[in-house]
Write an enzyme that holds these catalytic residues in place. Structure first.
Site, PDB file in Angstrom:
ATOM      1  N   VAL A 121       0.828  -1.205   0.000  1.00  0.00           N
ATOM      2  CA  VAL A 121       0.000   0.000   0.000  1.00  0.00           C
ATOM      3  C   VAL A 121       0.864   1.258   0.000  1.00  0.00           C
ATOM      4  O   VAL A 121       0.459   2.301   0.518  1.00  0.00           O
ATOM      5  CB  VAL A 121      -0.979   0.002   1.206  1.00  0.00           C
ATOM      6  CG1 VAL A 121      -2.019  -1.084   1.058  1.00  0.00           C
ATOM      7  CG2 VAL A 121      -0.232  -0.146   2.524  1.00  0.00           C
ATOM      8  N   CYS A 122       2.052   1.166  -0.595  1.00  0.00           N
ATOM      9  CA  CYS A 122       2.969   2.315  -0.612  1.00  0.00           C
ATOM     10  C   CYS A 122       2.327   3.526  -1.295  1.00  0.00           C
ATOM     11  O   CYS A 122       2.518   4.668  -0.860  1.00  0.00           O
ATOM     12  CB  CYS A 122       4.276   1.949  -1.293  1.00  0.00           C
ATOM     13  SG  CYS A 122       4.076   1.212  -2.945  1.00  0.00           S
ATOM     14  N   GLY A 123       1.557   3.273  -2.348  1.00  0.00           N
ATOM     15  CA  GLY A 123       0.900   4.379  -3.036  1.00  0.00           C
ATOM     16  C   GLY A 123      -0.185   5.021  -2.189  1.00  0.00           C
ATOM     17  O   GLY A 123      -0.387   6.242  -2.243  1.00  0.00           O
ATOM     18  N   HIS A 174       7.784   0.818  -6.211  1.00  0.00           N
ATOM     19  CA  HIS A 174       7.399   1.419  -4.933  1.00  0.00           C
ATOM     20  C   HIS A 174       7.021   2.875  -5.226  1.00  0.00           C
ATOM     21  O   HIS A 174       7.490   3.461  -6.208  1.00  0.00           O
ATOM     22  CB  HIS A 174       8.608   1.348  -3.998  1.00  0.00           C
ATOM     23  CG  HIS A 174       8.347   1.630  -2.556  1.00  0.00           C
ATOM     24  ND1 HIS A 174       7.359   1.015  -1.829  1.00  0.00           N
ATOM     25  CD2 HIS A 174       8.997   2.456  -1.682  1.00  0.00           C
ATOM     26  CE1 HIS A 174       7.399   1.435  -0.578  1.00  0.00           C
ATOM     27  NE2 HIS A 174       8.375   2.321  -0.461  1.00  0.00           N
ATOM     28  N   ALA A 185       1.568   7.204   0.448  1.00  0.00           N
ATOM     29  CA  ALA A 185       2.135   8.394  -0.192  1.00  0.00           C
ATOM     30  C   ALA A 185       1.038   9.433  -0.437  1.00  0.00           C
ATOM     31  O   ALA A 185       1.252  10.637  -0.267  1.00  0.00           O
ATOM     32  CB  ALA A 185       2.824   8.020  -1.503  1.00  0.00           C
TER      33      ALA A 185
END
Length: 286
Positions: free
Chosen positions: A70-72, A177, A75
């Site tokens: 769930v890096c997006g 990522h 961010a």
């Protein structure tokens, strides 16, 4: 309790969500990063003097936890904090849960992965009612646009391959990522006759408006441009080389064959067309 279970229970898992107070540490972290940059500069050409200017728009860290793609989403959580400085009506999300639910409802993701910059921009518009622009050229080619956008206090969202220390690397997209860019350090160099007692000052800019109208005229050496970044695996501020980040962003050509592709939403045209050399600008609503 079995020994294996005891070992697992003793492991300190990374936190998830907003790291309270993390933006307050940024000035100290900026100083450390700039000093390291100056030290690296000193090791180069002894007769080349570099003056540095630094601007950063501190943002709270939001972490994604362990083994969660769930890096997006996190961010975007961080980006919301920067947008809110321009639009107080923006809703802040302290973790990825609500944004993930919206992305899944729109059919953009299964677990949180975001392999399309266009879908990512559409997701940002949906949750923040903001404006977006997807840039589809290398970061070196678009460096002046990036610097001007950052100097306006607005976020840039960048997909890249992450190394073990979370810095950019080139793995063909196998370690794709998302990160948020919040500021920059720019070096201006000149030749000198006497290399003794040379200073490498770092001037911290507090009012970037003096720069926003001059980026077209400012002489830029891509090797002397660094970008402040944060990403969801660490609460620390990072400073990355523009050249290295641009190369990483431009090498996103395939999803790792070690992944079960059925578990992810992958665009039919492939990530070379939807992620490679793509970045996303966010703007407050008009």
């Amino acid at each position: 309790m079995p020994a294996a279970q005891r070992r697992v229970s003793n492991i300190s898992l990374p936190p998830q969500g907003t790291v309270c107070g993390s933006e307050q540490n940024v000035e100290k972290e900026e100083m450390f990063l700039c000093n390291r940059l100056v030290d690296d500069t000193r090791k180069g050409d002894a007769f080349l003097k570099v003056d540095w200017i630094s601007w950063n728009n501190p943002v709270v860290s939001v972490l994604q936890g362990i083994k969660r793609p769930v890096c997006g989403m996190v961010a975007l959580c961080m980006a919301g904090h920067l947008l809110k400085k321009h639009d107080p009506n923006i809703t802040i999300y302290e973790n990825d849960e609500t944004i993930l639910e919206v992305a899944q409802r729109l059919g953009y993701t299964k677990q949180g992965e975001m392999f399309s910059a266009k879908n990512y921009a559409n997701l940002a518009e949906e949750i923040y009612e903001c404006q977006t622009k997807v840039i589809t050229e290398t970061m070196i080619d678009s460096v002046r646009k990036i610097l001007k956008h950052l100097a306006s206090g607005l976020p840039v969202l960048v997909p890249y391959d992450t190394d073990r220390n979370y810095e950019p690397c080139k793995r063909k997209g196998h370690k794709a990522h998302w990160a948020i860019l919040t500021g920059f350090v720019i070096g201006q160099q000149k030749r000198i006759q006497d290399s003794s007692n040379v200073e490498f000052p770092v001037k911290r800019i507090t009012n970037p408006e003096e720069l926003t109208n001059n980026f077209e005229k400012l002489p830029l050496n891509p090797s002397l441009v660094y970008l402040y970044a944060k990403q969801g695996r660490s609460a620390r501020q990072q400073l990355w080389s523009l050249r290295e980040l641009s190369a990483s962003n431009a090498n996103l050509v395939e999803v790792s064959p070690e992944r079960d592709l059925n578990l992810f939403h992958i665009p039919q045209e492939g990530i070379k067309e939807t992620l490679c050399s793509h970045i996303v600008f966010l703007f407050p609503r008009k």
